[in-house]
Design a protein around this motif. Structure first.
Motif: not given
Length: 428
Positions: A67-74
């Motif tokens: 979402n617009d508040d979170l970010e991440g990766y594998y």
């Protein structure tokens, strides 16, 4: 309330690629399960043979934005016979302090990305963030608040603390609860950095943590596998003891039918003994797994210490080395010693049973030979008397013997056989 800037949660998962004696079909299935953990359409670059550390995708990190508040990766990698996967999720805000409760949201997001069918050998959570300027918060209090935000666990077990990149680092660990069918231990590392610069430097150590915690989780996994093997060995031993007690019963060998049954019991014991021997080899194999990964763990930890510099204190991770030597290896060595002694006792047991069977067989063969000899003597006597009896009228003309020559011969044969049997009993 505990506040951190740019709170980040990382989950390191480990799954076996090619277990011992795995078929190519099983290896392919493990790869398929690992791929199912990644976004659809992801291609990995495998290679033949062993590789100490290999990034499996290009680019190495696969981003996702929940979402617009979170970010991440594998971040998928391969470490020899093991797949490693880092799933990173953070609050997309590097300026405003966030409450420790936000880690609960990050954990929920990471778990939503997980494929529950992926069979893992272990996992480690890393929580991190940096303090606001002029913060007077106690890092240890912040660490405990972060832990409770992640797990509603009253039995808090802090295993160690140290310093890392000018900040504080803590380790929490709780062994798996078999009663609750937990698949792995709960291992959490919490790093609280003094500023953004330290937090950015920490990103350069993710590959090192990936390797270090892989070795750690494989050691614990191998130890728990050894506990399962030990249970199997004890089960085999009890089964053999149950069969032995059947044969040791009073008057067991007096029942002729039990002679045939005893052979089946011996064959059953032989089969169990083979399984026992295989399990004993598996126990030694798990010991070797622990020894190899413990050596790699020590090497990796030494490398991290040299990389981070002398002003940092990471001795908290050395406690695990002492645990592996003092508990895991010591326990398995004792188990191997005891089970090898048990193997010798089981071999002695089956040899004793075989000897008993051979004695019984010899006695039965001897009885059979006596019957054959007695019957043979009687048959020979009947054969010898067959022709002379036909002319008995000249000798026994006034008796009824000559009227029944076969009966007379048979009676003489039985009498001779009985006398022959008595002579054998006296002489033998």
């Amino acid at each position: 309330m505990s506040n951190l800037i740019y709170p980040t949660l990382d989950l390191f998962l480990y799954a076996l690629k090619s277990p011992l004696n795995a078929t190519q079909e099983e290896i392919d299935k493990n790869q398929e399960n690992f791929l199912s953990q990644l976004p659809d359409g992801t291609q990995i670059e495998e290679c033949d043979g062993e590789t100490e550390y290999k990034e499996l995708t290009k680019p190495a990190q696969i981003d996702f934005k929940p979402n617009d508040d979170l970010e991440g990766y594998y971040y998928p990698v391969r470490l020899n016979d093991t797949y490693g996967l880092q799933i990173d999720c953070s609050v997309k805000n590097q300026t405003d302090p966030q409450p420790s409760e936000c880690f609960k949201l990050l954990k929920t997001e990471i778990e939503s990305q997980l494929n529950r069918e992926l069979a893992i050998i272990g996992q480690t959570w890393i929580l991190s963030g940096f303090l606001p300027e002029d913060s007077f918060q106690n890092p240890e209090d912040i660490a405990q608040d972060c832990y409770h935000a992640l797990f509603n666990d009253k039995n808090l077990q802090q295993k160690g603390k140290g310093t890392f990149l000018g900040g504080s680092i803590f380790e929490f660990w709780r062994p798996r609860n078999l009663a609750q069918n937990e698949s792995s231990d709960r291992h959490i590392v919490i790093a609280i950095y003094p500023n953004q610069e330290s937090g950015e430097k920490a990103a350069n150590f993710y590959t090192d943590w990936m390797g270090l915690f892989c070795y750690r989780n494989k050691i614990i996994w191998a130890y728990w596998q050894s506990r399962l093997v030990k249970e199997s060995l004890i089960h085999h031993y009890k089964k053999i003891e149950e069969n032995r007690k059947i044969i040791d019963r009073d008057n067991y060998w007096h029942n002729k039918q039990n002679f045939t049954t005893s052979r089946k019991i011996v064959n059953n014991i032989n089969d169990i003994l083979q399984q026992y021997t295989v399990d004993l080899l598996k126990l030694s194999f798990q010991k070797q797994v622990i020894e190899i990964n413990l050596s790699d763990y020590q090497t990796r930890l030494t490398f991290i210490k040299e990389k981070v510099g002398k002003d940092n204190q990471l001795d908290l991770f050395e406690d695990f080395i002492n645990l592996a030597n003092r508990k895991y290896l010591l326990q398995i060595n004792k188990d191997i010693e005891n089970m090898q002694l048990g193997l010798q006792l089981l071999k002695d047991t089956i040899n004793a049973i075989r000897s008993h069977i051979e004695v019984e067989k010899a006695a039965r063969d001897r009885n059979f030979q006596e019957i054959v000899a007695v019957v043979g003597a009687g048959v020979a006597t009947v054969s010898l008397l067959k022709e002379p009896v036909k002319d008995c009228k000249d000798i026994f003309s006034k008796t009824d013997i000559c009227e029944y020559p076969f009966s007379f011969s048979l009676a003489i044969g039985v009498l001779v056989g009985f006398v022959f049997w008595l002579l054998r009993k006296r002489l033998l």
